[in-house]
Design a protein around this motif. Sequence first.
Motif, PDB file in Angstrom:
ATOM      1  N   GLY A  12     -17.548  50.214 -37.142  1.00 38.50           N
ATOM      2  CA  GLY A  12     -17.366  48.853 -36.712  1.00 38.50           C
ATOM      3  C   GLY A  12     -17.708  47.655 -37.346  1.00 38.50           C
ATOM      4  N   VAL A  29     -19.843  43.224 -31.533  1.00 38.42           N
ATOM      5  CA  VAL A  29     -20.695  43.435 -30.285  1.00 38.42           C
ATOM      6  C   VAL A  29     -21.366  44.788 -30.409  1.00 38.42           C
ATOM      7  N   ASP A  30     -22.833  44.840 -30.007  1.00 33.30           N
ATOM      8  CA  ASP A  30     -23.443  46.256 -30.254  1.00 33.30           C
ATOM      9  C   ASP A  30     -24.611  45.986 -29.031  1.00 33.30           C
ATOM     10  N   ARG A  35     -29.971  47.278 -33.940  1.00 38.95           N
ATOM     11  CA  ARG A  35     -29.009  47.068 -35.106  1.00 38.95           C
ATOM     12  C   ARG A  35     -28.548  45.692 -35.363  1.00 38.95           C
ATOM     13  N   ALA A  97     -17.969  51.402 -22.922  1.00 38.81           N
ATOM     14  CA  ALA A  97     -17.214  50.123 -23.507  1.00 38.81           C
ATOM     15  C   ALA A  97     -15.940  49.510 -22.940  1.00 38.81           C
ATOM     16  N   THR A 116     -12.400  58.464 -32.332  1.00 44.46           N
ATOM     17  CA  THR A 116     -11.894  59.490 -32.520  1.00 44.46           C
ATOM     18  C   THR A 116     -11.943  59.985 -31.218  1.00 44.46           C
ATOM     19  N   VAL A 142     -11.734  57.100 -43.117  1.00 46.98           N
ATOM     20  CA  VAL A 142     -12.391  56.541 -44.433  1.00 46.98           C
ATOM     21  C   VAL A 142     -13.415  57.752 -44.528  1.00 46.98           C
ATOM     22  N   CYS A 247     -17.781  63.842 -37.981  1.00 45.77           N
ATOM     23  CA  CYS A 247     -16.367  63.926 -37.745  1.00 45.77           C
ATOM     24  C   CYS A 247     -15.855  65.333 -37.889  1.00 45.77           C
TER      25      CYS A 247
HETATM   26  N1  LIG Z   1     -18.275  57.469 -39.375  1.00 43.84           N
HETATM   27  C1  LIG Z   1     -17.266  57.885 -40.130  1.00 43.84           C
HETATM   28  O1  LIG Z   1     -16.986  57.971 -41.291  1.00 43.84           O
HETATM   29  C2  LIG Z   1     -16.092  57.776 -39.108  1.00 43.84           C
HETATM   30  C3  LIG Z   1     -14.681  58.025 -39.695  1.00 43.84           C
HETATM   31  C4  LIG Z   1     -13.732  58.040 -38.754  1.00 43.84           C
HETATM   32  C5  LIG Z   1     -13.777  58.066 -37.485  1.00 43.84           C
HETATM   33  N2  LIG Z   1     -15.093  57.620 -37.010  1.00 43.84           N
HETATM   34  C6  LIG Z   1     -15.289  57.745 -35.541  1.00 43.84           C
HETATM   35  O2  LIG Z   1     -15.220  56.173 -35.210  1.00 43.84           O
HETATM   36  C7  LIG Z   1     -16.134  56.105 -34.108  1.00 43.84           C
HETATM   37  C8  LIG Z   1     -17.628  55.260 -34.501  1.00 43.84           C
HETATM   38  O3  LIG Z   1     -18.220  56.016 -35.312  1.00 43.84           O
HETATM   39  P1  LIG Z   1     -19.337  55.465 -36.047  1.00 43.84           P
HETATM   40  O4  LIG Z   1     -19.775  56.517 -37.181  1.00 43.84           O
HETATM   41  O5  LIG Z   1     -19.213  54.172 -36.577  1.00 43.84           O
HETATM   42  O6  LIG Z   1     -20.418  55.476 -35.035  1.00 43.84           O
HETATM   43  P2  LIG Z   1     -21.918  54.498 -35.176  1.00 43.84           P
HETATM   44  O7  LIG Z   1     -23.005  55.754 -34.272  1.00 43.84           O
HETATM   45  O8  LIG Z   1     -22.312  54.289 -36.504  1.00 43.84           O
HETATM   46  O9  LIG Z   1     -21.636  53.324 -34.261  1.00 43.84           O
HETATM   47  C9  LIG Z   1     -21.426  53.188 -33.006  1.00 43.84           C
HETATM   48  C10 LIG Z   1     -21.887  51.742 -32.545  1.00 43.84           C
HETATM   49  O10 LIG Z   1     -21.523  51.649 -31.301  1.00 43.84           O
HETATM   50  C11 LIG Z   1     -22.687  51.337 -30.483  1.00 43.84           C
HETATM   51  N3  LIG Z   1     -22.494  51.205 -29.005  1.00 43.84           N
HETATM   52  C12 LIG Z   1     -22.311  52.163 -28.288  1.00 43.84           C
HETATM   53  N4  LIG Z   1     -21.883  51.870 -27.183  1.00 43.84           N
HETATM   54  C13 LIG Z   1     -21.724  50.585 -27.040  1.00 43.84           C
HETATM   55  C14 LIG Z   1     -21.026  49.702 -26.126  1.00 43.84           C
HETATM   56  N5  LIG Z   1     -21.009  50.195 -24.726  1.00 43.84           N
HETATM   57  N6  LIG Z   1     -20.970  48.561 -26.415  1.00 43.84           N
HETATM   58  C15 LIG Z   1     -21.306  47.945 -27.589  1.00 43.84           C
HETATM   59  N7  LIG Z   1     -21.652  48.741 -28.603  1.00 43.84           N
HETATM   60  C16 LIG Z   1     -21.826  50.088 -28.170  1.00 43.84           C
HETATM   61  C17 LIG Z   1     -23.997  51.802 -31.059  1.00 43.84           C
HETATM   62  O11 LIG Z   1     -25.021  51.214 -30.857  1.00 43.84           O
HETATM   63  C18 LIG Z   1     -23.343  52.040 -32.489  1.00 43.84           C
HETATM   64  O12 LIG Z   1     -24.372  51.031 -33.036  1.00 43.84           O
HETATM   65  C19 LIG Z   1     -16.509  57.727 -33.569  1.00 43.84           C
HETATM   66  O13 LIG Z   1     -15.540  57.877 -32.560  1.00 43.84           O
HETATM   67  C20 LIG Z   1     -16.299  58.330 -34.980  1.00 43.84           C
HETATM   68  O14 LIG Z   1     -15.981  59.704 -34.649  1.00 43.84           O
HETATM   69  C21 LIG Z   1     -16.219  57.832 -37.570  1.00 43.84           C
END
Ligand SMILES: NC(=O)c1ccc[n+]([C@@H]2O[C@H](COP(=O)([O-])OP(=O)(O)OC[C@H]3O[C@@H](n4cnc5c(N)ncnc54)[C@H](O)[C@@H]3O)[C@@H](O)[C@H]2O)c1
Length: 407
Positions: A12, A29-30, A35, A97, A116, A142, A247
């Motif tokens: 994000g 928004v978080d 964070r 969310a 995902t 990514v 992932c």
């Molecule tokens: N990290 C990767 O490389 C990657 C790659 C492809 C897909 N994804 C997918 O992307 C999604 C996010 O992964 P990420 O690695 O960024 O996760 P992350 O845990 O790093 O970040 C998620 C953020 O969302 C916040 N959050 C949770 N609930 C919330 C809400 N209701 N309102 C606002 N904020 C909220 C959390 O505090 C956290 O900071 C997952 O589904 C993951 O599978 C991640």
Amino acid sequence: MKICVIGLGYIGLPTASILAVRGYEVVGVDIDKKRLKEIKNLSFKTTEKDLLTLVSGAIKSGNLEVKDKPEEADVFIVCVPTPLKNKKCDLSYIKNAVESIKPLIKDKNLVIIESTVPPGTCEEIYKMINKDIYLAYCPERVLPGNILHELINNDRIIGGINKESAIKAKKIYESFVKGNIYLTDTKTAETVKLMENIYRDVNIALANEFAKIAEELNIDVWEAINLANKHPRVNILKPGPGVGGHCISIDPWFLVEKSKEAKLIKTAREINDEMPIYVANKIKKLAKKTVTIFGVTYKGNVDDTRESPAEKIIDELLKDNYDVRCYDRYARDFKYPLLNLEESVKDSELIVVLADHDEYKNFKEEDIKRIGKLMKRRVIYDTRNIINKDLWKNEDFKIYILGGKND
Ligand SMILES: NC(=O)c1ccc[n+]([C@@H]2O[C@H](COP(=O)([O-])OP(=O)(O)OC[C@H]3O[C@@H](n4cnc5c(N)ncnc54)[C@H](O)[C@@H]3O)[C@@H](O)[C@H]2O)c1
């Protein structure tokens, strides 16, 4: 146009920042106040090249604001976690969310899901919102460690709940994506994202099985895979101590939960999940009491320890009362304390390399000398086959490699 990005984590934050830099008015928004503070102060820890510069540029431009609550916008992009719970996707973060933005969503707004999810989830979200909106699924593909480059240069798949939704979402991504953008429906796009990670998981399971077979046959799996890959149509990935991260180690289950036909996928997951136990058993043969772990992140040169095999291996060793010391300069945080190099190797019987960080590849003669002097016994077990064997041998280290040949 105003865009509200929900969830400012690994995915994000760069997405919100890049959209802001491209001129959109973005509210990130978080719910995690710590964070948010770290983002505002630019004090968050990251191994992503240029992320700090990007975020700082986005904030300075005035186009990116970070907040703890969503606001009305034209577009909402959801990037919240989808962890695994009882071998199924935990959709509670997504549901929360969506609930948080539902009162703010107006007719003709566009909602994009990036997290995902299991196939069919976007259709459920569409029903949940129950307004005249556009909805699209735009999965992220990514590579952690190279997120900014890939965010811009990778091809993307966009699935729309209808054709107009996919076209509207494409317009947003076109502002920063240089790769091709392919359009489809939401369920296909959800499945494609899982298929990509499953392809890698199954391939790694094969490599891990080859590693165990190689140990039985007393051949070197690394040499064998390298030679097999000389075939023009063969590309076997590398074995390792287990598959971690947010992932590959969890996404295959999202398809298993939806289909009885997913037999190979399930077996591959089980093979990879057993690797930490296999490695822990080997460690128990090599050391009696004190073990040093080099690398607790789930792979090299990243700070992410989620689902890391290191955690499972250490849990296993602690059951047998081992004194386990961890050294990792890259990790953002970890379940167990992280020590400095000297503390971690002092009086240790064994070093185990679990993450392929560049630091361990590039140790110089003087580093290894210093490490050797502090240790009780000079033994190293490399589960990634990355160390400079000649240098370690010169310092009288006995070397074991996962899938390697016994002396
Ligand atoms: N990290 C990767 O490389 C990657 C790659 C492809 C897909 N994804 C997918 O992307 C999604 C996010 O992964 P990420 O690695 O960024 O996760 P992350 O845990 O790093 O970040 C998620 C953020 O969302 C916040 N959050 C949770 N609930 C919330 C809400 N209701 N309102 C606002 N904020 C909220 C959390 O505090 C956290 O900071 C997952 O589904 C993951 O599978 C991640």
